[in-house]
Scaffold this motif. Sequence first.
Motif, PDB file in Angstrom:
ATOM      1  N   ARG A 521      38.844  30.177  48.962  1.00  0.00           N
ATOM      2  CA  ARG A 521      39.850  29.852  47.947  1.00  0.00           C
ATOM      3  C   ARG A 521      39.827  28.356  47.627  1.00  0.00           C
ATOM      4  O   ARG A 521      39.971  27.953  46.469  1.00  0.00           O
ATOM      5  N   ASP A 551      42.900  37.638  45.946  1.00  0.00           N
ATOM      6  CA  ASP A 551      44.293  38.038  45.745  1.00  0.00           C
ATOM      7  C   ASP A 551      44.470  39.528  46.000  1.00  0.00           C
ATOM      8  O   ASP A 551      45.475  39.951  46.585  1.00  0.00           O
ATOM      9  N   TYR A 552      43.517  40.314  45.555  1.00  0.00           N
ATOM     10  CA  TYR A 552      43.602  41.763  45.783  1.00  0.00           C
ATOM     11  C   TYR A 552      43.551  42.067  47.280  1.00  0.00           C
ATOM     12  O   TYR A 552      44.329  42.878  47.787  1.00  0.00           O
ATOM     13  N   ASP A 554      44.498  40.210  49.603  1.00  0.00           N
ATOM     14  CA  ASP A 554      45.749  39.743  50.208  1.00  0.00           C
ATOM     15  C   ASP A 554      46.953  40.569  49.756  1.00  0.00           C
ATOM     16  O   ASP A 554      48.081  40.290  50.176  1.00  0.00           O
ATOM     17  N   TRP A 556      48.180  40.945  46.574  1.00  0.00           N
ATOM     18  CA  TRP A 556      48.936  40.459  45.421  1.00  0.00           C
ATOM     19  C   TRP A 556      48.334  41.047  44.146  1.00  0.00           C
ATOM     20  O   TRP A 556      47.529  40.420  43.466  1.00  0.00           O
ATOM     21  N   LEU A 559      49.012  39.031  40.701  1.00  0.00           N
ATOM     22  CA  LEU A 559      48.219  37.805  40.609  1.00  0.00           C
ATOM     23  C   LEU A 559      46.736  38.140  40.432  1.00  0.00           C
ATOM     24  O   LEU A 559      46.025  37.487  39.659  1.00  0.00           O
ATOM     25  N   ALA A 560      46.258  39.156  41.160  1.00  0.00           N
ATOM     26  CA  ALA A 560      44.865  39.581  41.008  1.00  0.00           C
ATOM     27  C   ALA A 560      44.601  40.020  39.574  1.00  0.00           C
ATOM     28  O   ALA A 560      43.572  39.667  38.976  1.00  0.00           O
ATOM     29  N   ARG A 563      44.525  36.893  37.172  1.00  0.00           N
ATOM     30  CA  ARG A 563      43.297  36.101  37.271  1.00  0.00           C
ATOM     31  C   ARG A 563      42.092  36.893  36.741  1.00  0.00           C
ATOM     32  O   ARG A 563      41.190  36.332  36.099  1.00  0.00           O
TER      33      ARG A 563
END
Length: 875
Positions: A521, A551-552, A554, A556, A559-560, A563
């Motif tokens: 990241r 993000d996926y 994690d 989220w 957010l994924a 982006r």
Amino acid sequence: MAERDDSVGYADPLGEPFLRTRFAVPARPATFVRRPRLTAHLDQALDTPLTMVNGAAGAGKTLLVADWAARLGQPVAWLTNEAGDQGSGMFWAHVLHALHTAGVGGSPGDLRMVDHRLLARLADELNGRDRPAILVLDEFDRLAAPETAEQLEFVLHHAGRGLRLVLVTRTEPLLPLHRYRAAAAMTEIRNHELAFTAEEAADLLARHGLRLPAEAARALVERTGGWAAGLRLSALAAQQSTDPETYLKEFEAGQSTIADFLLAEVVARQPPETQDLLLRVSVLDRFGPELAEALTGRPDAGPLLAGLCRQNAFVEDLGHSWYRLRPLFGEILRVHLRARDPGLEPELHRRAAWWLRAHGALPEALAHGAAAADWECTAGALVDDLAIGRLLTGLRADDLTELFSGMGPEATGAAVDLVRAARELSEHDLDHGLAHLGRAEQSLAGGAAAAAGRLSCVLLESLAARLTGSPDRAEQAMADAAPLRREVPAHLLAKHPELTALLLTHLGSARVWAGHFDAARAALTEVADLPGGALTELPREDCLGHLALIDYFDGWLDLAESRALAATDATRHCGGRPFPGAGLGQLVLAAVAVDRDELGRARSLLDEAAESGPGPGVPDPVTEACRALVTGRLHRALGAPRTAAGAAGPAVRAEVTSPWARADAALAAAAALLADGRPGPAAEVLAGIGHPGGPVCAADVAWAQLAAGRREEAVGAADRLCTQTEGRTGPGVTVRATLVLARAAAEAGDTDTARKLLARALLEARRDRLRRPFLDAGPGIRRLLDTPPLHGLAAGWLHGDGPGADAPPLLVEELSGREREVLARLAQMMSTQEIAADLYVSVNTVKTHLKSVYRKLGVGRRGDAVRRARERGLL
């Protein structure tokens, strides 16, 4: 002066008769196109003492002025000058005869000698006229004597309002034009204004019987530069063709009547040294005196070029001592050059390439080096300029690839090997790319090699590390780049932001492959935060896709998705060749769609990702592993676990196994075994996973462990995901982990705990519309979801519209006493600091209570919390 007597035949000072054609206004052909914009401009000549129509040969100057003069409604004295006229006496004899022919003045008399008295008498006679005489001097550029120009200026100045002088010329006359311009006493029509517009050209072609589409007319104007003679000669030739439109699009300028005209009217009128200069610079798109001298070996190129520009000899001044040939003129000169000296053109390109390389003009150096087949110069220029990354990204990547396509096996050298390696690695041809990269590194080994070449090697090393799934190799490349970046001139690094962007992108991708998400990241964000630009747009898109994947993993989803959408939007706008990670954004969107149970959309996104990929060759590990992951999840969601198991495991050549790719393949295999009723073998497969490579994968493993009968390990893993990663993982993780705990509680007979956990999971999943984990949770969980109050929490988004869909969500857990106190003060519009002071606690404690209140009420903002509390009677 004597009165005019038409019965007398006049002769010039040499006794030769005056030729009437030189004093007659030229006739206009039937195909002549009257251009109102120019005649309106020329009408200003009636108000200014001096008018100059200055343009190249064949620009239409003479016919323009002739048409204006013929339609003026008053006599015009016309004189067409010739190169044979010698001395001022001859000139003034012709001027006076032209005036006499137009009814101004009498017989010129004996003009073997022109003195001041004669010029003063002429100026005085003109000054006394009630109506100004109009005198047109055509082809004035043929008169070179400064004395004649001085005499003409004397007459013009002292004639006052009695004379309107119109000069038709290819060059600026030796008159004090600056004084006339400063006094606004001059009308000018110059070469650029004489050029035909597309509409005027279409009119001209129509008068030749040629009706062309507007686009074809515009293309012809662009090629000829709107040059009148070129358009007319093209039209005449096209009349003889069976397909005029194709002829006008494809005619060979060097073999046309246009070439005959230009060679005779422009080139042949120049001295031999100027002709040689024109032929040699014809291989250049633009040139200055120094570059022209490098091609000619002559030290006087500057004055020659300036003279050609003043003569309107189809040489245009670009400013700052740079020039160019009119495109059609250059095309004709190149054909003439090849015919006159067939072997000279490659040598001229070679000289131009080396000069341009030495002066930092990279694109032009590359073009001329390729034209000369001088690959040592061409590849060396690219590498020395630190531009090797432009073969990998940017709008010119395809152009550069095409430029080097003619480089044969006979070309050798470190720079040549680097270019070959870059081309092959960009096409994912690992075997050949690594072989050429190895040879380049061997040639550049040691400190004697230029830092730009060694840094270019490091860049390609980072790409090779990414494509071979070798994170250690990528880390080493980044470490090697640091000292080299300090050796390279700062202006080169600033000029090539793509180099740093590519290094970080490839490093970030290798770290994602290794499951080092935090480190990845950091590298990827640095590129994603770069300002937009053609050179960094593809790396930015790639980094956004990788960040979306992190993000996926994690959990989220929102957010994924955000982006990934940014990445796919960049793909549509940046152009250029596909990058190694092309399609990754669509793959992440497909994964999100599977989690939301939007399976049709997921399938479409998978197809889009395949179409936008980089094409044949060794695939990018991260992209292919993500494709396998999404494809497997889609098949499992469709109820085809065996098909999912067959699709698992990306077909990539990787030196290191990715933990998340390995875990996903194991999960697919375990799901297939569980579907066959074989929990024992499924448990064995899961036991071999080790580190799952990401929170989402860890949650999936916990769920699979529970299904395989490994309850204790599953609950322990799910509990850790819910507690130890709080705040760092999103609903994609916490919902899955909470469902594991809920199922375990339900199977243990603790229905109350299972209900509370399911309620929490529903509230967390609702905002992201995370449906798939609930649909895969098994019949026991689904039965609980169908009971109140859980059905109300699921209504409208999980089960669809139905009874209770519009009912406000129920309270998941009771608020504690302190939480109620905080909520009461929240309703009084107190700030966090004010609540802390009123309750004698810290601000952080208040924030913790607020977070718990929001979670229990199923809201995310203060206003929503107060509203929901009032609905439930808590305030």
